[in-house]
Design a protein around this motif. Structure first.
Motif, short mmCIF file in Angstrom:
data_model
loop_
_atom_site.label_atom_id
_atom_site.label_comp_id
_atom_site.label_asym_id
_atom_site.label_seq_id
_atom_site.Cartn_x
_atom_site.Cartn_y
_atom_site.Cartn_z
N VAL A 138 -22.21 -0.10 48.77
CA VAL A 138 -23.37 0.77 48.56
C VAL A 138 -23.92 0.54 47.16
CG1 VAL A 138 -24.06 3.17 48.19
CG2 VAL A 138 -22.79 2.56 50.25
N PHE A 139 -25.18 0.06 47.10
CA PHE A 139 -25.78 -0.21 45.78
C PHE A 139 -27.29 -0.01 45.75
CE2 PHE A 139 -24.99 -4.32 47.95
CZ PHE A 139 -26.31 -4.72 48.19
N GLY A 140 -27.90 0.43 46.84
CA GLY A 140 -29.34 0.58 46.85
C GLY A 140 -30.03 -0.75 47.11
N PRO A 141 -31.23 -0.96 46.56
CA PRO A 141 -31.98 -2.19 46.85
C PRO A 141 -31.36 -3.41 46.17
CG PRO A 141 -33.13 -0.86 45.22
CD PRO A 141 -31.99 -0.03 45.71
N PRO A 142 -31.71 -4.61 46.65
CA PRO A 142 -31.23 -5.84 46.01
C PRO A 142 -31.84 -6.02 44.63
CG PRO A 142 -32.87 -6.35 47.68
CD PRO A 142 -32.58 -4.88 47.80
N ARG A 143 -31.35 -7.02 43.88
CA ARG A 143 -31.80 -7.22 42.50
C ARG A 143 -32.32 -8.65 42.30
NH1 ARG A 143 -26.66 -4.52 40.24
NH2 ARG A 143 -26.41 -6.41 39.00
N SER B 91 -16.97 2.19 45.18
CA SER B 91 -18.09 2.93 44.61
C SER B 91 -18.39 2.27 43.26
CB SER B 91 -17.72 4.41 44.46
OG SER B 91 -16.69 4.56 43.48
N GLY B 92 -18.95 3.01 42.32
CA GLY B 92 -19.17 2.44 41.00
C GLY B 92 -20.61 2.19 40.64
N TYR B 93 -21.53 2.48 41.57
CA TYR B 93 -22.95 2.37 41.25
C TYR B 93 -23.61 3.74 41.16
CZ TYR B 93 -22.83 -2.68 41.88
OH TYR B 93 -22.55 -4.02 41.74
N GLY B 94 -22.80 4.76 41.00
CA GLY B 94 -23.31 6.10 40.75
C GLY B 94 -22.97 6.55 39.35
N LEU B 95 -21.68 6.43 39.01
CA LEU B 95 -21.13 6.68 37.68
C LEU B 95 -21.22 8.13 37.22
CD1 LEU B 95 -22.18 3.48 35.68
CD2 LEU B 95 -20.10 3.90 37.00
N ASP B 96 -21.81 9.01 38.03
CA ASP B 96 -21.65 10.45 37.76
C ASP B 96 -20.96 11.05 38.99
OD1 ASP B 96 -23.60 10.74 39.71
OD2 ASP B 96 -25.13 11.54 38.37
N GLU B 97 -20.51 12.27 38.85
CA GLU B 97 -19.69 12.85 39.91
C GLU B 97 -20.44 12.94 41.23
OE1 GLU B 97 -16.89 16.80 40.70
OE2 GLU B 97 -17.80 16.44 38.73
N SER B 98 -21.68 13.39 41.19
CA SER B 98 -22.44 13.59 42.42
C SER B 98 -22.68 12.29 43.16
CB SER B 98 -23.79 14.24 42.07
OG SER B 98 -24.61 14.34 43.21
N ALA B 99 -23.12 11.25 42.47
CA ALA B 99 -23.45 9.99 43.13
C ALA B 99 -22.20 9.26 43.62
CB ALA B 99 -24.25 9.10 42.18
N GLU B 100 -21.10 9.39 42.88
CA GLU B 100 -19.86 8.75 43.33
C GLU B 100 -19.31 9.45 44.58
OE1 GLU B 100 -18.03 5.83 41.53
OE2 GLU B 100 -20.21 5.81 41.58
N LEU B 101 -19.36 10.76 44.60
CA LEU B 101 -18.92 11.48 45.79
C LEU B 101 -19.82 11.15 46.98
CD1 LEU B 101 -18.06 14.99 44.29
CD2 LEU B 101 -16.46 13.26 45.07
N LYS B 102 -21.12 11.03 46.72
CA LYS B 102 -22.06 10.66 47.79
C LYS B 102 -21.68 9.31 48.40
CE LYS B 102 -26.21 9.55 46.35
NZ LYS B 102 -27.61 9.67 45.89
N THR B 103 -21.37 8.36 47.54
CA THR B 103 -21.00 7.02 48.01
C THR B 103 -19.72 7.05 48.82
OG1 THR B 103 -22.09 5.96 46.12
CG2 THR B 103 -20.39 4.70 47.27
N LEU B 104 -18.72 7.74 48.32
CA LEU B 104 -17.42 7.76 49.01
C LEU B 104 -17.49 8.52 50.33
CD1 LEU B 104 -15.17 8.24 45.88
CD2 LEU B 104 -15.30 6.19 47.31
N ARG C 268 -28.33 6.88 42.27
CA ARG C 268 -28.45 8.31 41.93
C ARG C 268 -29.68 8.94 42.58
NH1 ARG C 268 -26.88 8.89 35.45
NH2 ARG C 268 -24.66 8.32 35.68
N ASN C 269 -30.76 8.18 42.68
CA ASN C 269 -32.02 8.74 43.18
C ASN C 269 -32.16 8.65 44.69
OD1 ASN C 269 -32.95 9.42 40.59
ND2 ASN C 269 -33.76 7.36 40.26
N ALA C 270 -31.38 7.81 45.35
CA ALA C 270 -31.57 7.58 46.79
C ALA C 270 -30.89 8.67 47.60
CB ALA C 270 -31.00 6.22 47.17
N PRO C 271 -31.53 9.12 48.69
CA PRO C 271 -30.84 10.06 49.58
C PRO C 271 -29.69 9.37 50.29
CG PRO C 271 -32.95 9.39 50.51
CD PRO C 271 -32.91 8.82 49.13
N ALA C 272 -28.67 10.12 50.63
CA ALA C 272 -27.49 9.55 51.30
C ALA C 272 -27.87 8.87 52.60
CB ALA C 272 -26.46 10.65 51.55
N SER C 273 -28.86 9.39 53.31
CA SER C 273 -29.25 8.81 54.60
C SER C 273 -29.75 7.38 54.42
CB SER C 273 -30.33 9.66 55.26
OG SER C 273 -31.48 9.78 54.41
#
Length: 417
Positions: free
Chosen positions: A86-91, A152-165, A122-127
């Motif tokens: 999980v990392f969002g869009p490509p780079r 995980s590791g592309y959130g780096l704050d508690e909320s985004a990491e929990l979302k990923t996991l 961080r900005n993307a909805p979980a869906s």
């Protein structure tokens, strides 16, 4: 007994059977091929396998549904033991900057790299992230993978990491087996800029205990290298994870032989991953340890001219070696395990048998799943791939081509689907 399947017509059945420990040295080449073979599968698990003349004459086969594989090769499903799902869009911006000569660290300093993905996650909805991850898992299945570790590791704050996991937990078993890893110290986020020690303290005090208590991850990882986290910072995080009964892999010495191998051994890590920069002393240490050396040649290929991990030296010294894709948006945008095998053979001088064992049974050992998958043996899940060829060595030989005709997880076809 429920559904009974007879897989017949197999020209080469590559079993990898007989491994009570990760394969080392000459054992990596002993892949236990059965020619002209068949398998009997009951309720998703292998009941019996062996020469077709024996298996097809068993009394049980009279009630079995036929699963013909005329003249093809069957191998265990790949166990991709190191990905960043999980990392969002490509780079593609990073890709173009590397082509122009920018280094990994140059891109990070300019605001690209990991931190650009952090903003997106961080900005993307979980869906949306879950939808993207499903697409990636379908692609992984098309390349023969049946089990995939996901960091995980592309959130780096508690909320985004929990979302990923939570996404990983929801996706586990939907198509592939998904093994979740909490990669807390992946990079220092903007809110802790210049304060990596404070970030480690935050991780051990807040997200790590929550993740362990909710059983959102099986592993906890840290990025120990030049430009990432120091030995002491990584030790603090991983020691805290181990106390919470999380297993440990370690991103180790991708760019600098910084002592990360010694840390992995000290903490009893399941694996040390990357290892492109290690020298003779680290090779010897790994060979004497129980730590699996997980090598990621696709990331070296995608970063451009660079040093591949010393696979030949590791194998000859007696280390246990695994292979994985390192799927991620910046340095290894591939889920093709066959491509990884080709790179391992051509650039790291692994034989096709060694590469296949490293990508299946040793990957399963790296994830602690060797009792369930990674080889084709009675009692294990029927996780396998069917190759459209007549010799398993054609898989790495045909570089950049996909010979996977079918992928089966727990006796069910997951590709094509």
């Amino acid at each position: 007994m429920g559904r009974l399947l007879l897989v017949r017509g197999i020209r080469q059945l590559v079993t990898m059977r007989g491994s009570l420990a990760p394969r080392r040295g000459a054992q990596l080449r002993d892949i236990a091929i059965i020619p002209d073979a068949a398998m009997l599968i009951a309720d998703g698990r292998i009941q019996q396998l062996g020469p077709a003349a024996r298996i097809e004459n068993l009394a049980e086969t009279r009630k079995a549904e036929e699963f013909p594989i005329p003249g093809h090769v069957v191998i265990p499903g790949f166990v991709d033991s190191h990905t960043h799902l999980v990392f969002g869009p490509p780079r593609p911006d990073d890709f173009e900057q590397r082509i122009a000569g920018a280094s990994y660290l140059d891109i990070a300093r300019a605001g690209g790299g990991i931190l650009s993905s952090v903003r997106a996650v961080r900005n993307a909805p979980a869906s949306r992230l879950r939808y993207q991850a499903r697409l990636h898992l379908r692609r992984a299945a098309s390349f023969g993978s049946t089990t995939l570790e996901a960091k995980s590791g592309y959130g780096l704050d508690e909320s985004a990491e929990l979302k990923t996991l939570r996404i990983y937990r929801a996706l586990d078993g939907e198509l592939l087996n998904v093994v979740p890893t909490y990669l807390g110290p992946h990079a220092t986020p903007p809110e802790f800029a210049g304060r990596p020690d404070d970030f480690i303290e935050f991780l051990t005090a807040r997200p790590l205990p929550v993740i362990a208590k909710r059983r959102l991850a099986r592993f906890a990882d840290a990025y120990c290298d030049r430009g990432a986290f120091t030995l002491e910072q990584s030790r603090r995080f991983l020691s805290a994870a181990r106390k919470l009964r999380l297993r440990i892999p370690l991103h180790a010495s991708q760019f600098e032989d910084c002592g990360a191998v010694g840390l992995a051994i000290e903490l009893g890590a399941r694996s040390a991953d990357h290892l492109e920069a290690i020298g003779p002393s680290s090779i010897d240490s790994l060979a004497r340890s129980s730590v699996i050396a997980t090598l990621l040649p696709a990331s070296v290929h995608c970063l451009g001219p660079g040093r591949f991990a010393p696979a030949r030296a590791l194998i000859d010294a007696g280390a246990a070696v695994a292979l994985a894709t390192d799927f991620n948006p910046g340095t290894s945008p591939t889920l093709s395990m066959p491509f990884v095998l080709s790179l391992a053979c051509t650039h790291m001088r692994m034989t096709p048998a060694e590469a296949l064992a490293a990508a299946t049974i040793n990957g399963a050992f790296a994830l602690g799943l060797q009792a369930e998958t990674g080889s084709l043996e009675a009692g294990k899940w029927a996780d396998f791939a069917v190759l459209q060829c007549t010799d398993y060595r054609e898989l790495p030989y045909y570089a950049g081509m996909n010979l996977i005709g079918m992928t089966v997880r727990r006796g069910e076809i997951i590709h094509p689907k």
